[in-house]
Design a protein around this motif. Structure first.
Motif, PDB file in Angstrom:
ATOM      1  N   TYR A   1       0.733  -1.101  -0.041  1.00 29.59           N
ATOM      2  CA  TYR A   1      -0.109   0.014  -0.111  1.00 29.59           C
ATOM      3  C   TYR A   1       1.142   0.965  -0.034  1.00 29.59           C
ATOM      4  O   TYR A   1       2.175   0.974   0.253  1.00 29.59           O
ATOM      5  CB  TYR A   1      -1.141   0.185   1.121  1.00 29.59           C
ATOM      6  CG  TYR A   1      -0.308  -0.024   2.524  1.00 29.59           C
ATOM      7  CD1 TYR A   1       0.001   1.141   3.264  1.00 29.59           C
ATOM      8  CD2 TYR A   1       0.072  -1.030   3.046  1.00 29.59           C
ATOM      9  CE1 TYR A   1       0.395   1.068   4.487  1.00 29.59           C
ATOM     10  CE2 TYR A   1       0.387  -1.342   4.518  1.00 29.59           C
ATOM     11  CZ  TYR A   1       0.813   0.074   5.072  1.00 29.59           C
ATOM     12  OH  TYR A   1       1.323  -0.257   6.312  1.00 29.59           O
ATOM     13  N   GLN A   2       0.472   2.422  -0.289  1.00 28.99           N
ATOM     14  CA  GLN A   2       1.190   3.672  -0.489  1.00 28.99           C
ATOM     15  C   GLN A   2       0.562   4.736   0.477  1.00 28.99           C
ATOM     16  O   GLN A   2      -0.599   4.912   0.783  1.00 28.99           O
ATOM     17  CB  GLN A   2       1.355   4.031  -1.801  1.00 28.99           C
ATOM     18  CG  GLN A   2      -0.035   4.475  -2.428  1.00 28.99           C
ATOM     19  CD  GLN A   2       0.035   4.582  -3.983  1.00 28.99           C
ATOM     20  OE1 GLN A   2       0.608   4.011  -4.707  1.00 28.99           O
ATOM     21  NE2 GLN A   2      -0.722   5.760  -4.467  1.00 28.99           N
ATOM     22  N   ARG A   3       1.638   5.634   0.747  1.00 32.88           N
ATOM     23  CA  ARG A   3       1.132   6.653   1.615  1.00 32.88           C
ATOM     24  C   ARG A   3       1.987   7.958   0.975  1.00 32.88           C
ATOM     25  O   ARG A   3       3.092   7.679   0.642  1.00 32.88           O
ATOM     26  CB  ARG A   3       1.402   6.499   3.006  1.00 32.88           C
ATOM     27  CG  ARG A   3       0.615   5.716   3.721  1.00 32.88           C
ATOM     28  CD  ARG A   3       0.306   5.884   5.338  1.00 32.88           C
ATOM     29  NE  ARG A   3      -0.516   5.066   5.661  1.00 32.88           N
ATOM     30  CZ  ARG A   3      -0.251   4.152   6.877  1.00 32.88           C
ATOM     31  NH1 ARG A   3       0.911   4.262   7.515  1.00 32.88           N
ATOM     32  NH2 ARG A   3      -1.170   3.486   7.381  1.00 32.88           N
ATOM     33  N   ARG A   4       1.389   9.159   1.003  1.00 31.39           N
ATOM     34  CA  ARG A   4       1.885  10.047   0.375  1.00 31.39           C
ATOM     35  C   ARG A   4       2.563  11.190   1.427  1.00 31.39           C
ATOM     36  O   ARG A   4       1.793  11.316   2.570  1.00 31.39           O
ATOM     37  CB  ARG A   4       0.968  11.097  -0.472  1.00 31.39           C
ATOM     38  CG  ARG A   4       1.709  12.053  -1.081  1.00 31.39           C
ATOM     39  CD  ARG A   4       0.558  13.059  -1.820  1.00 31.39           C
ATOM     40  NE  ARG A   4       0.201  12.359  -2.948  1.00 31.39           N
ATOM     41  CZ  ARG A   4       0.947  12.254  -4.254  1.00 31.39           C
ATOM     42  NH1 ARG A   4       1.969  13.008  -4.281  1.00 31.39           N
ATOM     43  NH2 ARG A   4       0.421  11.596  -5.506  1.00 31.39           N
ATOM     44  N   ASP A   5       3.580  11.410   1.225  1.00 30.21           N
ATOM     45  CA  ASP A   5       4.538  12.503   2.140  1.00 30.21           C
ATOM     46  C   ASP A   5       4.928  13.528   1.248  1.00 30.21           C
ATOM     47  O   ASP A   5       5.706  13.592   0.831  1.00 30.21           O
ATOM     48  CB  ASP A   5       5.581  11.881   2.848  1.00 30.21           C
ATOM     49  CG  ASP A   5       6.265  12.786   3.879  1.00 30.21           C
ATOM     50  OD1 ASP A   5       5.613  14.039   4.127  1.00 30.21           O
ATOM     51  OD2 ASP A   5       7.313  12.386   4.404  1.00 30.21           O
ATOM     52  N   ARG A   6       4.031  14.545   1.345  1.00 31.58           N
ATOM     53  CA  ARG A   6       4.104  15.852   0.501  1.00 31.58           C
ATOM     54  C   ARG A   6       4.081  15.399  -0.868  1.00 31.58           C
ATOM     55  O   ARG A   6       3.167  14.997  -1.219  1.00 31.58           O
ATOM     56  CB  ARG A   6       5.594  16.615   0.990  1.00 31.58           C
ATOM     57  CG  ARG A   6       5.311  17.381   2.307  1.00 31.58           C
ATOM     58  CD  ARG A   6       6.722  18.010   2.473  1.00 31.58           C
ATOM     59  NE  ARG A   6       6.652  18.272   3.850  1.00 31.58           N
ATOM     60  CZ  ARG A   6       7.657  18.302   4.845  1.00 31.58           C
ATOM     61  NH1 ARG A   6       8.922  17.808   4.261  1.00 31.58           N
ATOM     62  NH2 ARG A   6       7.589  18.596   6.111  1.00 31.58           N
ATOM     63  N   ASN A   7       5.420  15.602  -1.824  1.00 26.75           N
ATOM     64  CA  ASN A   7       5.100  15.153  -3.011  1.00 26.75           C
ATOM     65  C   ASN A   7       6.003  13.585  -3.300  1.00 26.75           C
ATOM     66  O   ASN A   7       5.903  13.422  -4.415  1.00 26.75           O
ATOM     67  CB  ASN A   7       6.123  16.167  -3.899  1.00 26.75           C
ATOM     68  CG  ASN A   7       5.472  17.616  -3.864  1.00 26.75           C
ATOM     69  OD1 ASN A   7       4.214  17.661  -3.907  1.00 26.75           O
ATOM     70  ND2 ASN A   7       6.263  18.530  -4.052  1.00 26.75           N
ATOM     71  N   THR A   8       5.986  12.910  -2.372  1.00 29.85           N
ATOM     72  CA  THR A   8       6.554  11.597  -2.374  1.00 29.85           C
ATOM     73  C   THR A   8       5.642  10.612  -2.083  1.00 29.85           C
ATOM     74  O   THR A   8       5.083  10.784  -0.911  1.00 29.85           O
ATOM     75  CB  THR A   8       8.034  11.501  -1.759  1.00 29.85           C
ATOM     76  OG1 THR A   8       8.714  12.690  -1.934  1.00 29.85           O
ATOM     77  CG2 THR A   8       8.758  10.387  -1.904  1.00 29.85           C
ATOM     78  N   ILE A   9       5.420   9.531  -2.723  1.00 26.10           N
ATOM     79  CA  ILE A   9       4.678   8.398  -2.302  1.00 26.10           C
ATOM     80  C   ILE A   9       5.652   7.304  -1.975  1.00 26.10           C
ATOM     81  O   ILE A   9       6.660   6.940  -2.708  1.00 26.10           O
ATOM     82  CB  ILE A   9       3.898   7.998  -3.730  1.00 26.10           C
ATOM     83  CG1 ILE A   9       2.864   9.088  -4.091  1.00 26.10           C
ATOM     84  CG2 ILE A   9       3.104   6.675  -3.367  1.00 26.10           C
ATOM     85  CD1 ILE A   9       2.148   8.595  -5.523  1.00 26.10           C
ATOM     86  N   TYR A  10       5.343   6.875  -0.801  1.00 27.40           N
ATOM     87  CA  TYR A  10       5.933   5.899  -0.093  1.00 27.40           C
ATOM     88  C   TYR A  10       5.198   4.382  -0.234  1.00 27.40           C
ATOM     89  O   TYR A  10       4.171   4.592   0.129  1.00 27.40           O
ATOM     90  CB  TYR A  10       6.593   6.067   1.477  1.00 27.40           C
ATOM     91  CG  TYR A  10       7.545   7.050   1.427  1.00 27.40           C
ATOM     92  CD1 TYR A  10       8.627   6.714   1.331  1.00 27.40           C
ATOM     93  CD2 TYR A  10       7.183   8.492   1.517  1.00 27.40           C
ATOM     94  CE1 TYR A  10       9.884   7.685   1.405  1.00 27.40           C
ATOM     95  CE2 TYR A  10       8.046   9.347   1.474  1.00 27.40           C
ATOM     96  CZ  TYR A  10       9.558   9.135   1.616  1.00 27.40           C
ATOM     97  OH  TYR A  10      10.637  10.018   1.798  1.00 27.40           O
ATOM     98  N   PHE A  11       5.986   3.402  -0.487  1.00 28.82           N
ATOM     99  CA  PHE A  11       5.409   2.079  -0.694  1.00 28.82           C
ATOM    100  C   PHE A  11       5.779   1.159   0.678  1.00 28.82           C
ATOM    101  O   PHE A  11       6.550   1.447   1.334  1.00 28.82           O
ATOM    102  CB  PHE A  11       5.747   1.382  -1.784  1.00 28.82           C
ATOM    103  CG  PHE A  11       5.416   2.102  -3.131  1.00 28.82           C
ATOM    104  CD1 PHE A  11       4.103   1.906  -3.472  1.00 28.82           C
ATOM    105  CD2 PHE A  11       6.277   2.878  -3.773  1.00 28.82           C
ATOM    106  CE1 PHE A  11       3.849   2.770  -4.664  1.00 28.82           C
ATOM    107  CE2 PHE A  11       6.106   3.482  -4.962  1.00 28.82           C
ATOM    108  CZ  PHE A  11       4.933   3.566  -5.443  1.00 28.82           C
ATOM    109  N   TYR A  12       4.702   0.632   1.270  1.00 30.33           N
ATOM    110  CA  TYR A  12       4.771  -0.010   2.607  1.00 30.33           C
ATOM    111  C   TYR A  12       4.341  -1.317   1.972  1.00 30.33           C
ATOM    112  O   TYR A  12       3.360  -1.516   1.145  1.00 30.33           O
ATOM    113  CB  TYR A  12       3.832   0.499   3.616  1.00 30.33           C
ATOM    114  CG  TYR A  12       4.218   1.923   4.039  1.00 30.33           C
ATOM    115  CD1 TYR A  12       4.833   2.121   5.282  1.00 30.33           C
ATOM    116  CD2 TYR A  12       3.921   2.799   3.300  1.00 30.33           C
ATOM    117  CE1 TYR A  12       5.133   3.404   5.637  1.00 30.33           C
ATOM    118  CE2 TYR A  12       4.072   4.120   3.876  1.00 30.33           C
ATOM    119  CZ  TYR A  12       4.717   4.259   5.112  1.00 30.33           C
ATOM    120  OH  TYR A  12       5.026   5.790   5.535  1.00 30.33           O
ATOM    121  N   LEU A  13       4.871  -2.288   2.954  1.00 35.79           N
ATOM    122  CA  LEU A  13       4.491  -4.062   2.734  1.00 35.79           C
ATOM    123  C   LEU A  13       3.544  -4.269   3.933  1.00 35.79           C
ATOM    124  O   LEU A  13       3.784  -3.926   5.131  1.00 35.79           O
ATOM    125  CB  LEU A  13       5.792  -4.718   2.820  1.00 35.79           C
ATOM    126  CG  LEU A  13       5.562  -6.171   2.923  1.00 35.79           C
ATOM    127  CD1 LEU A  13       5.324  -6.618   1.510  1.00 35.79           C
ATOM    128  CD2 LEU A  13       6.877  -7.101   3.373  1.00 35.79           C
TER     129      LEU A  13
END
Length: 193
Positions: free
Chosen positions: A60-72
């Motif tokens: 799944y993903q979460r946005r931090d400002r302009n960056t999308i981080y992917f999590y397992l």
């Protein structure tokens, strides 16, 4: 529906790049560019593979400002990876979790009022599984229910329908996909009532 989900999971992992992405995400969340750099691939390739993993619910993903981080989703990975080992088993629980019929009836008597409503959700795992199995017994195998139908069904037993619904899915009494619920085969249930 459960078997289709299992096949979809294994197809998604049928690519070495996706397995390498999962291996990286096990260490913690990363953005697409970091994954691409670590694997020596281009960002569009990573986007393609992450989309496949996201479709299975493993990432799944979460946005931090302009960056999308992917999590397992570690729990989903573990459950899906172990699911194939459980197919065809009579029961998923160990001997100490198995409950005799007389014990089941005693648990029901202690946790349910005369009108059939649940007094409280048991905190002890063994008792909770018996209560969950007791409440689900009138749903029809093979029938797909929407979330509203499931909530209304649960309300006859307990007001906290969200918790009961979540427990059914977590303990494999039921499978949920896109807001639709279906009973799993009884062989997958931890306790059969």
């Amino acid at each position: 529906m459960q078997l289709d989900k299992l096949v979809h999971f294994h197809k998604a992992l049928g690519d070495p790049t996706r397995i390498r992405i999962i291996s990286l995400l096990k260490q913690g969340p990363l953005h697409g560019q970091a994954i691409a750099n670590k694997l020596g691939l281009k960002p569009p390739t990573i986007t393609h593979h992450v989309a496949k993993l996201r479709d299975t619910g493993l990432v799944y993903q979460r946005r931090d400002r302009n960056t999308i981080y992917f999590y397992l989703d570690h729990k989903k990975l573990e459950v899906n990876a172990n699911a194939i080992l459980k197919i065809g088993e009579e029961t998923r629980v160990t001997q100490e979790m198995q409950v005799e019929e007389k014990d089941k009836l005693s648990i029901i008597k202690n946790f349910f009022d005369a009108d059939g409503t649940l007094k409280q959700i048991p905190s002890q795992q063994k008792k909770k599984l018996v209560a969950l199995a007791y409440m689900i017994r009138q749903l029809q195998p093979g029938k797909t229910y929407n979330e509203k139908e499931i909530n209304e069904y649960i309300k006859q037993y307990h007001e906290d329908f969200a918790t009961i619904r979540r427990e059914w899915v977590m303990h494999h009494f039921m499978y949920r996909e896109n807001g639709q619920y279906e009973l799993n085969p009884k062989e997958m249930w931890p306790v059969v009532f």
